[in-house]
Design a protein around this motif. Structure first.
Motif, PDB file in Angstrom:
ATOM      1  N   UNK A   1    -127.226  38.615-116.380  1.00  0.00           N
ATOM      2  CA  UNK A   1    -126.163  37.643-116.112  1.00  0.00           C
ATOM      3  C   UNK A   1    -124.795  38.213-116.482  1.00  0.00           C
ATOM      4  N   UNK A   2    -124.743  38.945-117.599  1.00  0.00           N
ATOM      5  CA  UNK A   2    -123.474  39.562-118.015  1.00  0.00           C
ATOM      6  C   UNK A   2    -123.027  40.592-116.988  1.00  0.00           C
ATOM      7  N   UNK A   3    -123.957  41.405-116.499  1.00  0.00           N
ATOM      8  CA  UNK A   3    -123.633  42.421-115.492  1.00  0.00           C
ATOM      9  C   UNK A   3    -123.110  41.759-114.225  1.00  0.00           C
ATOM     10  N   UNK A   4    -123.818  40.708-113.768  1.00  0.00           N
ATOM     11  CA  UNK A   4    -123.393  40.029-112.538  1.00  0.00           C
ATOM     12  C   UNK A   4    -122.034  39.359-112.715  1.00  0.00           C
ATOM     13  N   UNK A   5    -121.818  38.740-113.882  1.00  0.00           N
ATOM     14  CA  UNK A   5    -120.533  38.081-114.118  1.00  0.00           C
ATOM     15  C   UNK A   5    -119.399  39.104-114.142  1.00  0.00           C
ATOM     16  N   UNK A   6    -119.627  40.244-114.757  1.00  0.00           N
ATOM     17  CA  UNK A   6    -118.620  41.319-114.744  1.00  0.00           C
ATOM     18  C   UNK A   6    -118.344  41.782-113.322  1.00  0.00           C
ATOM     19  N   UNK A   7    -119.414  41.900-112.516  1.00  0.00           N
ATOM     20  CA  UNK A   7    -119.243  42.312-111.119  1.00  0.00           C
ATOM     21  C   UNK A   7    -118.429  41.285-110.336  1.00  0.00           C
ATOM     22  N   UNK A   8    -118.678  40.007-110.612  1.00  0.00           N
ATOM     23  CA  UNK A   8    -117.924  38.956-109.929  1.00  0.00           C
ATOM     24  C   UNK A   8    -116.451  38.999-110.320  1.00  0.00           C
ATOM     25  N   UNK A   9    -116.186  39.271-111.590  1.00  0.00           N
ATOM     26  CA  UNK A   9    -114.796  39.371-112.044  1.00  0.00           C
ATOM     27  C   UNK A   9    -114.082  40.514-111.324  1.00  0.00           C
ATOM     28  N   UNK A  10    -114.756  41.660-111.202  1.00  0.00           N
ATOM     29  CA  UNK A  10    -114.183  42.807-110.486  1.00  0.00           C
ATOM     30  C   UNK A  10    -113.993  42.487-109.007  1.00  0.00           C
ATOM     31  N   UNK A  11    -114.967  41.793-108.421  1.00  0.00           N
ATOM     32  CA  UNK A  11    -114.872  41.405-107.014  1.00  0.00           C
ATOM     33  C   UNK A  11    -113.690  40.484-106.779  1.00  0.00           C
ATOM     34  N   UNK A  12    -113.530  39.513-107.657  1.00  0.00           N
ATOM     35  CA  UNK A  12    -112.421  38.561-107.554  1.00  0.00           C
ATOM     36  C   UNK A  12    -111.083  39.286-107.626  1.00  0.00           C
ATOM     37  N   UNK A  13    -110.976  40.208-108.573  1.00  0.00           N
ATOM     38  CA  UNK A  13    -109.740  40.976-108.741  1.00  0.00           C
ATOM     39  C   UNK A  13    -109.443  41.809-107.506  1.00  0.00           C
ATOM     40  N   UNK A  14    -110.487  42.406-106.926  1.00  0.00           N
ATOM     41  CA  UNK A  14    -110.299  43.224-105.725  1.00  0.00           C
ATOM     42  C   UNK A  14    -109.887  42.408-104.515  1.00  0.00           C
ATOM     43  N   UNK A  15    -110.461  41.224-104.365  1.00  0.00           N
ATOM     44  CA  UNK A  15    -110.144  40.372-103.217  1.00  0.00           C
ATOM     45  C   UNK A  15    -108.688  39.938-103.217  1.00  0.00           C
ATOM     46  N   UNK A  16    -108.105  39.773-104.396  1.00  0.00           N
ATOM     47  CA  UNK A  16    -106.724  39.303-104.475  1.00  0.00           C
ATOM     48  C   UNK A  16    -105.723  40.303-103.910  1.00  0.00           C
ATOM     49  N   UNK A  17    -106.166  41.516-103.635  1.00  0.00           N
ATOM     50  CA  UNK A  17    -105.273  42.508-103.028  1.00  0.00           C
ATOM     51  C   UNK A  17    -105.160  42.325-101.523  1.00  0.00           C
ATOM     52  N   UNK A  18    -106.069  41.536-100.946  1.00  0.00           N
ATOM     53  CA  UNK A  18    -106.023  41.295 -99.510  1.00  0.00           C
ATOM     54  C   UNK A  18    -104.898  40.321 -99.179  1.00  0.00           C
ATOM     55  N   UNK A  19    -104.491  40.332 -97.893  1.00  0.00           N
ATOM     56  CA  UNK A  19    -103.338  39.539 -97.476  1.00  0.00           C
ATOM     57  C   UNK A  19    -103.690  38.099 -97.123  1.00  0.00           C
TER      58      UNK A  19
END
Length: 291
Positions: free
Chosen positions: A221-239
């Motif tokens: 769960x910790x690994x997946x939550x960390x992955x989701x946090x990284x995914x969220x951060x990456x998505x915010x770079x899109x327009x």
């Protein structure tokens, strides 16, 4: 990253026409476009909608178009009507035997004495002006939407950092908790069964206890939550097109932290788990306004 909230205004003025266009928008699941314009511009409504749809794809959008035609229309005096009214006035004077003259302004105010022609509307030239000003208003609207979006982005990035720090504390505390629940479970079994446990049964019980403790592990769960946090951060770079994607990631993050909270039920990390949940909810509120 753009907000659905925005405001833009543009104006145009020459000797014939005065135009002002305002665009206001707030968040909405779909595009809800409302155009307020003078009746004589109704022929442009479809074209105005098409122009806005190219840029603004979501939100409750109000467009106000104010236009004043400054060209003075032709004014004509109906000479035959003036003569007819004046003759009636004189006949009335004779009828009541008076020397009083009616006010001349009264004569001119009679119906159809003075007529004003309608100002000519060149639909082609007005269309070009309206669409040009509309484009400028859209540009101003998008500037504000982008500014709002950047503010929301900064807030969410700060929130993600807060979540990551809390998650690190949870991860650091879990090994001790894992050993603690294993020891408690083992001691409770031995205390309850005591001398009734044979050597083979003892080994089996210890093995089953280890399996039980492993099921309570939160590493995945910790690994997946960390992955989701990284995914969220990456998505915010899109327009564009971020709102639904980010909302989905937040739903997954909420699911993982709920699972962690149910497995890792201890006062040591209670505040950290609550903090992560609060930050997720704050981000969800903000993301509702992202297009």
């Amino acid at each position: 990253m753009k907000s659905m909230t925005g405001y833009g205004r543009a104006k145009y003025l020459d000797e014939n026409i005065d135009v002002e266009i305002e665009i206001r928008s707030v968040n909405s699941r779909f595009l809800d476009l409302r155009i307020k314009q003078p009746y004589h511009l109704s022929f442009m409504e479809a074209e105005i909608s098409k122009q806005i749809n190219k840029t603004i794809i979501r939100g409750k959008v109000d467009v106000n178009i104010n236009i004043n035609l400054l060209k003075v229309p032709d004014i004509e005096l109906n000479e035959e009507m003036v003569k007819a009214y004046w003759e009636l006035y004189n006949r009335a004077k004779e009828l009541v035997n008076t020397d009083a003259n009616p006010p001349f302004a009264k004569l001119l105010s009679e119906k159809d004495i003075i007529t004003a022609g309608k100002a000519d509307i060149d639909e082609e030239s007005i269309s070009k002006i309206i669409l040009t000003i509309l484009d400028k208003a859209i540009v101003e609207h998008q500037k504000m939407a982008l500014t709002e979006g950047e503010s929301m982005k900064e807030y969410c990035l700060t929130s993600l950092s807060t979540m990551s720090s809390a998650l690190i504390k949870i991860e650091e505390e879990f090994p001790c908790y894992k050993q603690e629940i294993y020891s408690k479970l083992k001691n409770n079994i031995e205390e309850l069964l005591g001398e009734y446990i044979k050597e083979d049964d003892h080994k089996k019980l210890l093995f089953e206890s280890a399996i039980y403790v492993e099921k309570a592990d939160i590493t995945e769960e910790i690994v997946r939550l960390n992955n989701h946090i990284e995914k969220f951060s990456g998505l915010m770079k899109e327009e564009t097109g971020l709102g639904k994607k980010l909302n989905f990631v937040l739903q997954e993050m909420h699911r993982e932290i709920n699972t962690i909270g149910s497995k890792f039920n201890t006062a040591k990390v209670f505040d950290d788990i609550i903090l992560i949940k609060e930050e997720i909810e704050k981000c969800r509120e903000i993301i509702q306004n992202v297009r």
